[in-house]
Write a protein that holds these residues in place. Structure first.
Motif, PDB file in Angstrom:
ATOM      1  N   LEU A   9      19.210 -34.998  52.254  1.00  0.00           N
ATOM      2  CA  LEU A   9      18.804 -34.072  53.304  1.00  0.00           C
ATOM      3  C   LEU A   9      20.007 -33.588  54.106  1.00  0.00           C
ATOM      4  CD1 LEU A   9      16.146 -32.852  54.346  1.00  0.00           C
ATOM      5  CD2 LEU A   9      16.117 -34.644  56.097  1.00  0.00           C
ATOM      6  N   ALA A  10      20.950 -34.484  54.405  1.00  0.00           N
ATOM      7  CA  ALA A  10      22.140 -34.103  55.166  1.00  0.00           C
ATOM      8  C   ALA A  10      22.991 -33.125  54.366  1.00  0.00           C
ATOM      9  CB  ALA A  10      22.950 -35.341  55.531  1.00  0.00           C
ATOM     10  N   ALA A  11      23.163 -33.381  53.055  1.00  0.00           N
ATOM     11  CA  ALA A  11      23.956 -32.482  52.221  1.00  0.00           C
ATOM     12  C   ALA A  11      23.304 -31.104  52.127  1.00  0.00           C
ATOM     13  CB  ALA A  11      24.118 -33.085  50.830  1.00  0.00           C
ATOM     14  N   SER A  12      21.986 -31.085  52.098  1.00  0.00           N
ATOM     15  CA  SER A  12      21.298 -29.791  52.018  1.00  0.00           C
ATOM     16  C   SER A  12      21.515 -28.961  53.277  1.00  0.00           C
ATOM     17  CB  SER A  12      19.799 -30.020  51.791  1.00  0.00           C
ATOM     18  OG  SER A  12      19.185 -30.575  52.955  1.00  0.00           O
ATOM     19  N   VAL A  13      21.598 -29.620  54.450  1.00  0.00           N
ATOM     20  CA  VAL A  13      21.837 -28.897  55.703  1.00  0.00           C
ATOM     21  C   VAL A  13      23.240 -28.305  55.713  1.00  0.00           C
ATOM     22  CG1 VAL A  13      22.121 -29.177  58.196  1.00  0.00           C
ATOM     23  CG2 VAL A  13      20.164 -30.204  57.049  1.00  0.00           C
ATOM     24  N   VAL A  14      24.237 -29.057  55.226  1.00  0.00           N
ATOM     25  CA  VAL A  14      25.605 -28.547  55.194  1.00  0.00           C
ATOM     26  C   VAL A  14      25.684 -27.306  54.315  1.00  0.00           C
ATOM     27  CG1 VAL A  14      27.979 -29.058  54.531  1.00  0.00           C
ATOM     28  CG2 VAL A  14      26.585 -30.824  55.627  1.00  0.00           C
ATOM     29  N   VAL A  15      25.120 -27.364  53.130  1.00  0.00           N
ATOM     30  CA  VAL A  15      25.182 -26.228  52.206  1.00  0.00           C
ATOM     31  C   VAL A  15      24.373 -25.043  52.748  1.00  0.00           C
ATOM     32  CG1 VAL A  15      24.591 -25.434  49.878  1.00  0.00           C
ATOM     33  CG2 VAL A  15      25.564 -27.724  50.227  1.00  0.00           C
ATOM     34  N   ASN A  16      23.163 -25.300  53.222  1.00  0.00           N
ATOM     35  CA  ASN A  16      22.326 -24.207  53.722  1.00  0.00           C
ATOM     36  C   ASN A  16      22.966 -23.508  54.914  1.00  0.00           C
ATOM     37  OD1 ASN A  16      20.414 -24.788  51.795  1.00  0.00           O
ATOM     38  ND2 ASN A  16      19.055 -25.919  53.180  1.00  0.00           N
ATOM     39  N   SER A  17      23.523 -24.276  55.858  1.00  0.00           N
ATOM     40  CA  SER A  17      24.122 -23.672  57.053  1.00  0.00           C
ATOM     41  C   SER A  17      25.363 -22.863  56.689  1.00  0.00           C
ATOM     42  CB  SER A  17      24.464 -24.750  58.075  1.00  0.00           C
ATOM     43  OG  SER A  17      25.412 -25.668  57.556  1.00  0.00           O
ATOM     44  N   ASN A  20      16.219 -25.900  44.957  1.00  0.00           N
ATOM     45  CA  ASN A  20      16.595 -25.054  46.100  1.00  0.00           C
ATOM     46  C   ASN A  20      18.013 -24.525  45.899  1.00  0.00           C
ATOM     47  OD1 ASN A  20      14.231 -25.818  48.070  1.00  0.00           O
ATOM     48  ND2 ASN A  20      15.022 -27.763  47.299  1.00  0.00           N
ATOM     49  N   PRO A  21      18.216 -23.625  44.958  1.00  0.00           N
ATOM     50  CA  PRO A  21      19.569 -23.109  44.689  1.00  0.00           C
ATOM     51  C   PRO A  21      20.108 -22.348  45.906  1.00  0.00           C
ATOM     52  CG  PRO A  21      17.923 -21.813  43.538  1.00  0.00           C
ATOM     53  CD  PRO A  21      17.201 -22.986  44.121  1.00  0.00           C
ATOM     54  N   PRO A  22      21.418 -22.440  46.166  1.00  0.00           N
ATOM     55  CA  PRO A  22      22.018 -21.797  47.349  1.00  0.00           C
ATOM     56  C   PRO A  22      22.315 -20.316  47.144  1.00  0.00           C
ATOM     57  CG  PRO A  22      23.676 -23.037  46.184  1.00  0.00           C
ATOM     58  CD  PRO A  22      22.400 -23.252  45.434  1.00  0.00           C
ATOM     59  N   GLY A  23      21.353 -19.552  46.732  1.00  0.00           N
ATOM     60  CA  GLY A  23      21.537 -18.111  46.580  1.00  0.00           C
ATOM     61  C   GLY A  23      22.568 -17.782  45.523  1.00  0.00           C
ATOM     62  N   LYS A  24      23.517 -16.900  45.892  1.00  0.00           N
ATOM     63  CA  LYS A  24      24.566 -16.471  44.968  1.00  0.00           C
ATOM     64  C   LYS A  24      25.745 -17.440  44.929  1.00  0.00           C
ATOM     65  CE  LYS A  24      23.525 -11.576  45.621  1.00  0.00           C
ATOM     66  NZ  LYS A  24      24.070 -10.245  46.005  1.00  0.00           N
ATOM     67  N   ASP A  55      29.130 -34.945  55.770  1.00  0.00           N
ATOM     68  CA  ASP A  55      27.711 -34.589  55.619  1.00  0.00           C
ATOM     69  C   ASP A  55      26.954 -34.610  56.936  1.00  0.00           C
ATOM     70  OD1 ASP A  55      27.645 -37.274  56.098  1.00  0.00           O
ATOM     71  OD2 ASP A  55      26.494 -37.824  54.321  1.00  0.00           O
ATOM     72  N   ASP A  56      27.627 -34.947  58.056  1.00  0.00           N
ATOM     73  CA  ASP A  56      26.951 -34.938  59.359  1.00  0.00           C
ATOM     74  C   ASP A  56      27.419 -33.761  60.217  1.00  0.00           C
ATOM     75  OD1 ASP A  56      29.481 -35.897  59.670  1.00  0.00           O
ATOM     76  OD2 ASP A  56      28.951 -37.601  60.941  1.00  0.00           O
ATOM     77  N   ILE A  57      27.750 -32.636  59.585  1.00  0.00           N
ATOM     78  CA  ILE A  57      28.173 -31.445  60.311  1.00  0.00           C
ATOM     79  C   ILE A  57      27.173 -30.311  60.050  1.00  0.00           C
ATOM     80  CG2 ILE A  57      30.591 -32.128  60.185  1.00  0.00           C
ATOM     81  CD1 ILE A  57      29.638 -29.153  58.172  1.00  0.00           C
ATOM     82  N   VAL A  58      27.255 -29.299  60.899  1.00  0.00           N
ATOM     83  CA  VAL A  58      26.459 -28.079  60.737  1.00  0.00           C
ATOM     84  C   VAL A  58      27.405 -26.895  60.884  1.00  0.00           C
ATOM     85  CG1 VAL A  58      24.614 -26.640  61.670  1.00  0.00           C
ATOM     86  CG2 VAL A  58      24.341 -29.126  61.597  1.00  0.00           C
ATOM     87  N   VAL A  59      27.348 -25.982  59.925  1.00  0.00           N
ATOM     88  CA  VAL A  59      28.183 -24.783  59.969  1.00  0.00           C
ATOM     89  C   VAL A  59      27.425 -23.692  60.716  1.00  0.00           C
ATOM     90  CG1 VAL A  59      29.408 -23.057  58.601  1.00  0.00           C
ATOM     91  CG2 VAL A  59      29.284 -25.421  57.800  1.00  0.00           C
ATOM     92  N   GLN A  60      28.091 -23.080  61.699  1.00  0.00           N
ATOM     93  CA  GLN A  60      27.438 -22.047  62.517  1.00  0.00           C
ATOM     94  C   GLN A  60      28.077 -20.670  62.377  1.00  0.00           C
ATOM     95  OE1 GLN A  60      25.583 -24.399  66.277  1.00  0.00           O
ATOM     96  NE2 GLN A  60      27.753 -23.940  66.487  1.00  0.00           N
TER      97      GLN A  60
END
Length: 745
Positions: A444-452, A484-488, A571-576
């Motif tokens: 779940l943490a890795a998914s947030v990093v990639v999605n953000s 849940n592929p990360p788009g392009k 893995d405990d970061i969020v990209v903004q």
């Protein structure tokens, strides 16, 4: 006829005159001695009781007479004044405006020279006040009125004022000489008036400065100016010192606040002064009153039992229980039960009764001191317990995350092999794209990093994510991003256990983990499991320090040999924000680009390294600024040139007994990249969301990356609610796997 008699008796007269002169001199001498003894007997020559008596010089046919009064008897003073008035009436002269008399004796003599000197050097008004003080004790009110009527141009005398004054002076002998003509007299008078005006001005200035001192009348303008200059300098110095003290105090307070904000502490309590998120408009004054009453009730209950007053002790105990029930779990007055005011009133009545019967200052003080000591011990014990539990909670995996990983793993291995591959694998080694390295065992943490990162990227198609996990979570990580592929963007997942080159013969950490000492440190059955039992370094026994995923960051060129630059993310970061600007930052030949974390006295090398060891003290500066892992731009070309991995191996081998630093990756990172780190702008990476509740909201919103470093991770229940939304908005809570595992915001 008279002339004739005189001529006839010329010889005899000469002899008679001589005898009379000698007799007169002898009489005068006896008179002087008698009066001298009289004055000594009355104590008039004693300094402590000496006085100056002033009257006015009467103008008698232009002859200025000074009368020297030596001891005036109280029973003669009225007759003497009457004689003076009779003398005035015979001459028909007005004594108004006359030159002042000075009463020091009965003998009168003209002294014009002395008059000129004293008129120019002494303050006549001041002398007049001294005289009036003592005249008041010698003469009646009628006589004083006559003296007032004889005042000159200096103005009427204020007898009432001088009755209040406590002035003293010594008897002085002085005289005035008659002026030869009117011009000389006018000149002397003018000089006296000029001197009077100057000294009056000095007196006013002295009085305005709040200083009462008779010596000021004899100060020259130069001395007065110097005195005032010294006073101004003193005031300025005092003001400067006070200002400096205020500035130093403010600096110390600000430094203490900054240090307190940056402490990596355990879970902060409700009443932490930094917890702005719990600020409320509601007051807690009533709650504090109830708590104060409860404290005093406990004190008096103990004293009542000590003095065998059982009834009062039981009554206090009952009121105490009622106050506890009314208080409950309330933190603000609005949460109190409606019966709280009545309970406060009843408790106040019982406390008043107990105070009347039991109050003893020494006993109450001793009891309060004992309660304070006991409370302090409880706070320390609870703090240790809180630290232990927070460390324990940080090591645990929530049931929802465990459920998610298990479901994804099962479904992944049910897929056929051809469906387990990600598209666009040709981008994995293209150095012209933006490459990210992410090592994690938390799906779940890795998914947030990639999605953000993808959602905030300007051109997602140029971003490539390299994920590495362990074999336990390898299936779950693959399955999540297949679903849940990360788009392009391009993504690739690897298993750290498949890196055959990463073995104990090459990696010092793996070799040390196989040692008996390390196994005993981590896995000994009899090892204490509570903080009170001695596990003070519990945070260093976190399983993440045993995982090779945590140390893989020191082997980036071996993992990605064909890349030139790579951005490492925890893995405990969020990209903004879009991070592509980091690839254009000039590192000036350095290997690592990171945000520095040091303040005035914290997060420096001496916090992480053991400077009592000569290997550390000889090679590093204890005040060198630390930096943060979590978002680091690594130049892999420079890495290879400077053999960063070799430097890491050298120091890791030296720390086999953990004498240089405790376990973890930041201390060896500070050593390995010492002098090879380029500081980035702080807005690129804001830290502390996992432990610091007082981070400025503007700093968080303006940051490109926010980091939940600390124990309060956003996926744990102990996460700070004010920071959690920055992470949860990138979680797909509507996903079937997430819903089935009961993961929610």
């Amino acid at each position: 006829m008279a002339t004739k008699r005189a001529s006839q008796s010329g010889g005899g007269k000469s002899k008679g005159i001589g005898s009379r002169v000698l007799a007169s001199i002898f009489v005068f001498f006896l008179t002087f001695v008698s009066f001298s003894f009289l004055f000594v007997g009355r104590g008039l020559f004693v300094t402590a009781s000496s006085v100056h008596i002033y009257m006015w010089v009467i103008s008698l046919s232009k002859i200025h007479v000074e009368i020297w009064v030596i001891g005036i008897m109280k029973d003669l003073k009225v007759d003497f004044l009457k004689w003076l008035l009779a003398k005035k009436n015979r001459l028909g002269k007005s004594i108004d405006g006359a030159v002042p008399y000075k009463f020091i004796g009965y003998v009168a003599k003209p002294c014009q020279n002395e008059l000129s000197i004293l008129s120019s050097r002494q303050d006549l008004d001041w002398r007049r006040r001294l005289a009036l003080q003592h005249l008041n004790s010698l003469f009646s009110k009628d006589v004083i009125d006559v003296i007032n009527a004889s005042a000159n141009d200096l103005g009427p005398l204020n007898i009432d004022f001088f009755r209040k004054e406590k002035l003293s002076a010594s008897w002085k002998v002085a005289g005035y000489k008659r002026s030869a003509d009117n011009a000389t007299s006018a000149e002397v008078t003018g000089e006296a008036l000029k001197t009077k005006q100057e000294k009056s001005r000095f007196k006013e200035e002295r009085t305005s400065n709040g200083i009462e001192d008779n010596s000021i009348f004899f100060e020259t303008p130069a001395k007065l100016a110097r005195r005032q200059l010294r006073e101004k300098r003193l005031e300025k110095r005092v003001a400067d010192m006070l200002k400096q003290d205020d500035e130093v105090t403010v600096k110390l307070e600000n430094a203490a606040i900054e240090r307190s904000k940056s402490v990596d502490s355990a879970v902060l309590g409700k009443y932490s002064i930094w917890r702005r998120d719990i600020d409320s408009e509601n007051t807690d004054s009533t709650i504090r009153l109830i708590r104060d009453q409860m404290i005093m009730a406990r004190v008096y209950t103990s004293l009542a039992r000590m003095k065998n007053k059982t009834d009062l002790a039981n009554e206090l105990q009952n009121r105490l229980k009622e106050s506890q029930r009314s208080l409950g779990d309330a933190n603000v007055d609005s949460d109190l039960h409606h019966s709280a005011p009545e309970k406060i009133k009843l408790m106040g009545q019982v406390l008043s009764k107990a105070k009347e019967e039991l109050y003893n200052c020494n006993l109450v003080t001793g009891k309060l001191r004992a309660m304070l000591q006991s409370a302090d011990e409880q706070v320390r014990s609870l703090k240790k317990q809180s630290t232990f539990l927070s460390q324990l909670a940080a090591k645990t995996i929530p049931n929802g995350l465990h459920c998610l990983a298990m479901r994804l793993t099962i479904d992944y291995y049910l897929l056929p092999p051809e469906k387990r591959k990600f598209p666009r694998s040709e981008n994995l080694e293209n150095p012209n794209l933006y490459h990210y390295a992410l090592f994690s065992d938390n799906v779940l943490a890795a998914s947030v990093v990639v999605n953000s990162a993808i959602m905030n990227a300007k051109d997602p198609g140029k971003h490539v994510f390299h994920l590495v996990t362990d074999k336990l979570n390898f299936g779950a990580m693959n399955m999540w991003f297949l679903l849940n592929p990360p788009g392009k963007a391009t993504i690739h997942v690897e298993n750290v256990d498949e890196f055959k080159w990463l073995n104990s013969s090459y990696c010092p950490v793996l070799r040390q983990l196989e040692s008996a000492a390390m196994k005993e440190y981590y896995f000994k059955a009899a090892h204490p499991t509570t903080l009170s039992a001695g596990s003070s370094n519990l945070k260093y026994r976190n399983p993440k320090y045993l995982s090779m995923l945590n140390h893989l960051r020191f082997y980036l060129p071996q993992v990605y040999p064909k890349l030139d630059k790579i951005l490492f993310l925890d893995d405990d970061i969020v990209v903004q924000k879009d991070l592509t600007g980091l690839w254009s930052v000039d590192l000036h030949g350095k290997v690592n680009g990171a945000v520095e974390t040091c303040g005035e006295s914290f997060h420096r090398f001496d916090k992480y390294l053991n400077f009592s060891n000569p290997h550390i003290s000889k090679n590093f500066d204890p005040n060198a600024c630390g930096w943060a892992y979590g978002m680091n731009m690594f130049d892999l070309k420079e890495w290879k040139k400077k053999d960063i991995t070799g430097i890491y191996h050298k120091w890791q081998n030296m720390n086999e007994d953990r004498v240089l630093w405790k376990l973890g990756t930041l201390p060896p990172g500070l050593i390995t990249f010492y002098g090879l780190t380029h500081p980035l702008e702080k807005s690129w990476h804001v830290l502390g969301l996992g432990y610091n509740p007082s981070i400025d909201k503007t700093d968080i919103e303006n940051a490109a990356v926010v980091h939940y470093n600390g124990n309060m991770k956003p996926w744990l229940e102990l996460a700070m609610t004010k920071y959690k939304p920055y992470w949860t908005k990138y979680v797909k809570y509507d996903h079937p796997y997430v819903r089935n595992c009961k993961l929610s915001e």
